[in-house]
Design a protein around this motif. Sequence first.
Motif, PDB file in Angstrom:
ATOM      1  N   PRO A 230       0.815  -1.228   0.000  1.00  0.00           N
ATOM      2  CA  PRO A 230       0.000   0.000   0.000  1.00  0.00           C
ATOM      3  C   PRO A 230       0.844   1.272   0.000  1.00  0.00           C
ATOM      4  N   TYR A 231       2.158   1.127   0.115  1.00  0.00           N
ATOM      5  CA  TYR A 231       3.051   2.286   0.219  1.00  0.00           C
ATOM      6  C   TYR A 231       3.708   2.550  -1.135  1.00  0.00           C
ATOM      7  N   GLY A 232       2.892   3.088  -2.049  1.00  0.00           N
ATOM      8  CA  GLY A 232       3.338   3.353  -3.408  1.00  0.00           C
ATOM      9  C   GLY A 232       3.690   4.807  -3.645  1.00  0.00           C
ATOM     10  N   THR A 233       3.789   5.177  -4.934  1.00  0.00           N
ATOM     11  CA  THR A 233       4.206   6.530  -5.306  1.00  0.00           C
ATOM     12  C   THR A 233       3.230   7.584  -4.806  1.00  0.00           C
ATOM     13  N   VAL A 234       1.934   7.311  -4.964  1.00  0.00           N
ATOM     14  CA  VAL A 234       0.925   8.275  -4.514  1.00  0.00           C
ATOM     15  C   VAL A 234       1.020   8.463  -3.008  1.00  0.00           C
ATOM     16  N   PHE A 235       1.204   7.362  -2.282  1.00  0.00           N
ATOM     17  CA  PHE A 235       1.347   7.461  -0.827  1.00  0.00           C
ATOM     18  C   PHE A 235       2.572   8.286  -0.459  1.00  0.00           C
ATOM     19  N   LEU A 236       3.697   8.058  -1.158  1.00  0.00           N
ATOM     20  CA  LEU A 236       4.930   8.796  -0.870  1.00  0.00           C
ATOM     21  C   LEU A 236       4.728  10.288  -1.081  1.00  0.00           C
ATOM     22  N   LEU A 237       4.139  10.667  -2.206  1.00  0.00           N
ATOM     23  CA  LEU A 237       3.917  12.091  -2.494  1.00  0.00           C
ATOM     24  C   LEU A 237       2.949  12.709  -1.492  1.00  0.00           C
ATOM     25  N   ALA A 238       1.912  11.955  -1.159  1.00  0.00           N
ATOM     26  CA  ALA A 238       0.947  12.453  -0.173  1.00  0.00           C
ATOM     27  C   ALA A 238       1.606  12.638   1.184  1.00  0.00           C
ATOM     28  N   PHE A 239       2.414  11.660   1.582  1.00  0.00           N
ATOM     29  CA  PHE A 239       3.067  11.727   2.883  1.00  0.00           C
ATOM     30  C   PHE A 239       4.087  12.859   2.932  1.00  0.00           C
ATOM     31  N   LEU A 240       4.791  13.093   1.813  1.00  0.00           N
ATOM     32  CA  LEU A 240       5.728  14.211   1.764  1.00  0.00           C
ATOM     33  C   LEU A 240       5.007  15.529   2.005  1.00  0.00           C
ATOM     34  N   PHE A 241       3.874  15.691   1.364  1.00  0.00           N
ATOM     35  CA  PHE A 241       3.114  16.923   1.518  1.00  0.00           C
ATOM     36  C   PHE A 241       2.586  17.066   2.938  1.00  0.00           C
ATOM     37  N   ILE A 242       2.111  15.948   3.489  1.00  0.00           N
ATOM     38  CA  ILE A 242       1.600  15.965   4.863  1.00  0.00           C
ATOM     39  C   ILE A 242       2.702  16.306   5.857  1.00  0.00           C
ATOM     40  N   LYS A 243       3.870  15.675   5.696  1.00  0.00           N
ATOM     41  CA  LYS A 243       4.964  15.894   6.638  1.00  0.00           C
ATOM     42  C   LYS A 243       5.553  17.300   6.512  1.00  0.00           C
ATOM     43  N   LEU A 244       5.454  17.901   5.328  1.00  0.00           N
ATOM     44  CA  LEU A 244       5.900  19.285   5.165  1.00  0.00           C
ATOM     45  C   LEU A 244       5.171  20.193   6.148  1.00  0.00           C
ATOM     46  N   PHE A 245       3.887  19.966   6.316  1.00  0.00           N
ATOM     47  CA  PHE A 245       3.109  20.775   7.253  1.00  0.00           C
ATOM     48  C   PHE A 245       3.224  20.255   8.687  1.00  0.00           C
TER      49      PHE A 245
END
Length: 522
Positions: A230-245
């Motif tokens: 479940p930890y694919g490209t979309v998850f990585l990009l989403a998590f990067l954006f989430i962790k930025l905030f």
Amino acid sequence: MNSLDWAVLIGYFGVMVAIGVWSHKRVDDVSDFFTAGGKMPWWLSGISHHMSGYSAVMFTGYAGIAYTYGVTSFVTWSFPIALGIAIGSKLFAPRINRLRSRLHVASPLEYLKNRYNLPTQQALAWSGMMLKIVDVAAKWAAIATLLSVFTGVTLNQGILITGAITAVYCTIGGLWADALTELGQFVIQLLAGVSMFVAVVLKLNDKHIGFFDAWNQQALHGHGKPLVGPYGTVFLLAFLFIKLFEYNGGMLNQAQRYMATGSAHAAERSARLSAALWLVWPAVLFFPMWMSPLLVHAQKPDGSDSYGLMTEQLLPHGLLGLVVVGFFSHTMAMCSSDANAIAAVFTRDVAPVLSARARDWNQRSGLIAARVTTVVFLGLSMAVATQVNSPTFKDIITVVIKWVAGLMGPIAIPMMLGLLRPLRRSGPTAALTSWAAGLLAFWLVNYPVDENISGGVPLQYQVSIPLAVSLVLYIVIGCVKPEATPERLAVIEKVNTDGDAAAAVPVPANAGDDVIGTPAVD
């Protein structure tokens, strides 16, 4: 654990309490309690920022991901955090520091009353406090799970032990106690992490498995892939954006580390140090977890007990106690920093609205209220922790990834983006609408929509859609219905300028209203 391990653990608890007592002498008012009076060195702030992002969840929930999937645990967790903090070192850290030095506030949300309005501040404050209770509850449950592996104590007993010790030192010593204990915890983590790394390498050698040959073993098939399951490209990009905030202030406790430094430049250096640590150190901690399928067989379906089982098998007594202390240090670092942040939000942002008496608190009354709030928050989070693994909250990693990551965005968007000049036209309508719509989106994708889709909504969309909805609405509504006023623009300019330029910016007439204690010193 034997008597030597227990001696190490009890000695650690004693040192934490002693640091809290010593830090008590440095706390004279609310500003000292919540932001260390703006006197914290950048390097201490950076280490504290780094440590306050860990918890025992890494050694349970993320250990389970590492056991099941391999290196994706690093690629989709600590790497996005490192990159997000590096970006935030320029974008957010200096501006958050100026909240204290220019606007003289002690809570990360305190400025929202003047940036937007009182209803917006209260909506974000209350929802942020509720989310933090759930977040910290997952951390208590994680450390209690590990403690049960080593000592046999029940989940509730483990929650009570760790919560009580944390309450003592963070309540009497404030942010200074948090930062100093986190420095000690970082040293302990360093020793424990290196000990475990070496123990795993030696055990692999005993099995005639080389450092690099391990990845070719059948038990680690596919574990070298960076994105899997479940930890694919979309998850990585989403998590990067989430962790930025999240890791630049959206979860409040990291924002305090930026506020505690002496200047905007020091806050930037603090963030860069934290980013570097997040890039390097978790890889050392994760290596034993990646190798765990070669050494142990997890008893729990999610593999969350794999690291604890491996530690028991590989380390001699004494070192075992040190690693257990390392588990405690992670959790206590994060939970104590969260407790301090929420106490700041309640005493500075919520209590003055609820009570006329709170608006008249002097330094001593404000400090007492801060300490009482810290204890109450810890107590509530410990009570909720007893419900982790229930049908409501499910397992630890579900709470951390789905609930916390999914709900953080709608709260963080108005708080963080409200600091930026290009979004100065977004006012209270944009803030409240984006917040409410983001929370609604979280409910929809995790419950009604999820139940009507075969297999459910993928995890990456569960955590990213609420943030995306909030972000788009915040920007669009700001363009369609701009609400920039001279007072709001003055707040934005104050947090975007230094030196003579900042001095030339007028302060809103009500910027200092209801501020408790002595203004922070630059």
